[in-house]
Design an enzyme around this catalytic site. Structure first.
Site, mmCIF file in Angstrom:
data_model
loop_
_atom_site.group_PDB
_atom_site.id
_atom_site.type_symbol
_atom_site.label_atom_id
_atom_site.label_comp_id
_atom_site.label_asym_id
_atom_site.label_seq_id
_atom_site.Cartn_x
_atom_site.Cartn_y
_atom_site.Cartn_z
ATOM 1 N N HIS A 1 -27.094 23.198 -2.577
ATOM 2 C CA HIS A 1 -26.936 23.691 -1.208
ATOM 3 C C HIS A 1 -27.288 22.538 -0.266
ATOM 4 O O HIS A 1 -28.130 21.702 -0.590
ATOM 5 C CB HIS A 1 -27.914 24.853 -1.025
ATOM 6 C CG HIS A 1 -27.769 25.600 0.257
ATOM 7 N ND1 HIS A 1 -28.274 25.140 1.439
ATOM 8 C CD2 HIS A 1 -27.185 26.782 0.540
ATOM 9 C CE1 HIS A 1 -28.015 26.006 2.402
ATOM 10 N NE2 HIS A 1 -27.347 27.016 1.882
ATOM 11 N N ASP B 1 -35.166 24.454 -6.254
ATOM 12 C CA ASP B 1 -34.669 25.325 -5.194
ATOM 13 C C ASP B 1 -34.412 26.692 -5.844
ATOM 14 O O ASP B 1 -33.420 26.885 -6.545
ATOM 15 C CB ASP B 1 -33.384 24.723 -4.616
ATOM 16 C CG ASP B 1 -32.687 25.675 -3.649
ATOM 17 O OD1 ASP B 1 -33.142 26.823 -3.494
ATOM 18 O OD2 ASP B 1 -31.666 25.264 -3.067
ATOM 19 N N GLN C 1 -31.933 31.297 -4.941
ATOM 20 C CA GLN C 1 -31.084 32.319 -5.575
ATOM 21 C C GLN C 1 -31.694 32.902 -6.840
ATOM 22 O O GLN C 1 -31.121 33.826 -7.424
ATOM 23 C CB GLN C 1 -29.688 31.737 -5.900
ATOM 24 C CG GLN C 1 -28.883 31.325 -4.676
ATOM 25 C CD GLN C 1 -28.502 32.506 -3.776
ATOM 26 O OE1 GLN C 1 -28.547 33.674 -4.183
ATOM 27 N NE2 GLN C 1 -28.131 32.209 -2.545
ATOM 28 N N LYS D 1 -33.778 36.700 1.272
ATOM 29 C CA LYS D 1 -32.810 36.940 0.195
ATOM 30 C C LYS D 1 -33.383 37.894 -0.853
ATOM 31 O O LYS D 1 -32.712 38.248 -1.810
ATOM 32 C CB LYS D 1 -32.426 35.620 -0.473
ATOM 33 C CG LYS D 1 -31.609 34.701 0.434
ATOM 34 C CD LYS D 1 -31.171 33.462 -0.307
ATOM 35 C CE LYS D 1 -30.740 32.344 0.601
ATOM 36 N NZ LYS D 1 -29.425 32.543 1.184
ATOM 37 N N CYS E 1 -22.116 26.177 2.295
ATOM 38 C CA CYS E 1 -23.131 25.126 2.489
ATOM 39 C C CYS E 1 -23.254 24.252 1.250
ATOM 40 O O CYS E 1 -24.376 23.847 0.872
ATOM 41 C CB CYS E 1 -24.501 25.705 2.843
ATOM 42 S SG CYS E 1 -24.479 26.655 4.353
#
Ligand code: PMP
Length: 412
Positions: A123, A200, A203, A226, A366
């Protein structure tokens, strides 16, 4: 514990209502998730019964607010199995966490010719902070490729790792491909070269049981919004050695120990990073979101989503002219599915789906370096959460067929 066949939609006010007078299926949870009543109530209760600033007052309202804010930090720490709540820094988002790691840690340790490894599937918020730090320090940004399943190509990764590597920063799950990276293995390889691993987890935190100690990440970042929490609250987890070495990026009240006219000293980790009034209600809302997720159980969430992905992939594959990006097998896939239809522009497809009452995302998500790697401008992305149902998947498939027929008839 909620039972796995609970009607989760009933817990989410927005999912029980029409939108602008029409029913709507929400398939954009990778962008942001919906919020259960429990989270909305926690936010509202705090403002209605206990609103006061934290870490400041001796008054009881302030003390209770501080207890709740710090209890939220502990809830986050337990959720990711951090050794202590001191390993958890509250930020605004994944983006802010990654920026702070790049500026507060990496920029302090990188020297010219050192290397930072990221992947082609990151991302932008895990690309641009590293580009900036590379420019600032003279370090080099190295990109690792993907294998045919959309995961990090471990052979390519091992080729690129060297004594020059100081930072490796990779997504746990791709926000475009839904592929899962083997983080524990990547950590082991990274640490063999003495480099630090940044994950990261934007998700993955909403969808998988995270155990930062098993993953052995040095830093890990994710966003509350999220995973059923409010916007404006994020998490930066770090091992204590790297958090001690990391410099604060913002300065002001709360984060200081002693201030004189020309100098100041900092509070210990994690408060030294949290300058000014923090997002108190954001942290409390995130803790309520975690309590709700724990009631379902992350294992159950994975199971529910796996069924949806399996159904969706199988149905999509039956449609002529569909290209699915990322893993083709549901076992390697989380609830993010990117596709294109018959060379149509993804915006046309998503506009068609929008007219059919389906909310998806179209664009580069993104992740422009990934689009370049895949050789496409953009994709359509449907993303599921446990509150979606097999009927939602079926409606998506029917809507895609309707859009397809519309464009086929239009071209005939
Ligand atoms: N990384 C990944 C993998 C993401 O999916 C996202 C959000 N789309 C981000 C980082 C950035 O998250 P936020 O906008 O909440 O900072």
């Amino acid at each position: 514990m909620k039972d796995p066949i609970h009607n989760y939609k009933a817990d989410f006010p927005i999912l029980n209502k029409d939108f602008q007078g029409e029913p709507r299926i929400y398939l954009d949870s990778a962008a942001t998730s919906q919020k259960p009543q429990m989270v909305i109530d926690a936010i509202s209760d705090f403002y209605c019964t206990n609103n006061a600033n934290v870490h400041r007052g001796v008054g009881r309202m302030s003390q209770v607010a501080t207890e709740k804010y710090e209890a939220a930090r502990q809830t986050v720490a337990d959720f990711i199995n951090a050794p202590s709540s001191r390993n958890v820094v509250f930020t605004r988002s994944t983006t802010e966490s990654l920026n702070w790691i790049a500026t507060g840690y990496a920029a302090q340790v990188l020297k010219p010719d050192d290397e930072i490894i990221i992947s082609v599937a990151e991302h932008h918020s895990n690309v641009i902070p590293w580009q900036q730090v590379a420019k600032q320090t003279g370090a080099k940004l190295v990109f690792v490729n993907l294998d045919t399943n959309g995961q990090i190509d471990l052979a390519d990764f091992q080729k690129k790792l060297s004594a020059k590597t100081k930072i490796v920063s990779l997504n746990h799950i791709s926000n475009v491909l839904g592929s899962i990276n083997p983080i524990a293995k990547i950590a082991q390889l990274t640490h063999q070269f003495g480099a630090k691993l940044v994950v990261d987890a934007a998700q993955s935190a909403p969808h998988l049981k995270l155990d930062v100690q098993k993953l052995d990440a040095d830093f890990l970042a994710f966003s509350g919004h999220k995973m059923l929490g409010p916007t404006g609250i994020g998490v930066l987890y770090g091992k204590m050695d790297v958090l001690e070495a990391m410099q604060p990026v913002q300065f002001g009240g709360e984060m200081i120990d002693e201030v004189s006219q020309q100098t100041a000293t900092w509070q210990p980790v994690p408060i030294k990073f949290e300058a000014g009034t923090p997002n108190i209600v954001g942290a409390i809302g995130l803790a309520a979101a975690i309590d709700y997720l724990n009631q379902i159980g992350m294992d159950n969430i994975e199971k529910i989503e796996h069924k949806l992905v399996k159904q969706c992939l199988a149905e999509l594959k039956q449609i002529d002219g569909i290209t699915i990006y990322g893993p083709q097998n549901a076992d390697q896939h989380t609830g993010v599915i990117s596709f294109n239809l018959m060379g149509l522009h993804p915006h046309d497809v998503s506009t068609g789906l929008d007219l059919e009452g389906i909310e998806v995302r179209a664009g580069h998500h993104c992740a422009q370096p990934l689009m370049q790697y895949l050789g496409v401008e953009s994709t359509v992305r449907a993303s599921f959460y446990f509150y979606n149902t097999p009927a939602d998947v079926q409606k998506l498939i029917e809507a895609i067929k309707t859009v397809k027929e519309f464009f086929e008839d239009g071209f005939a």
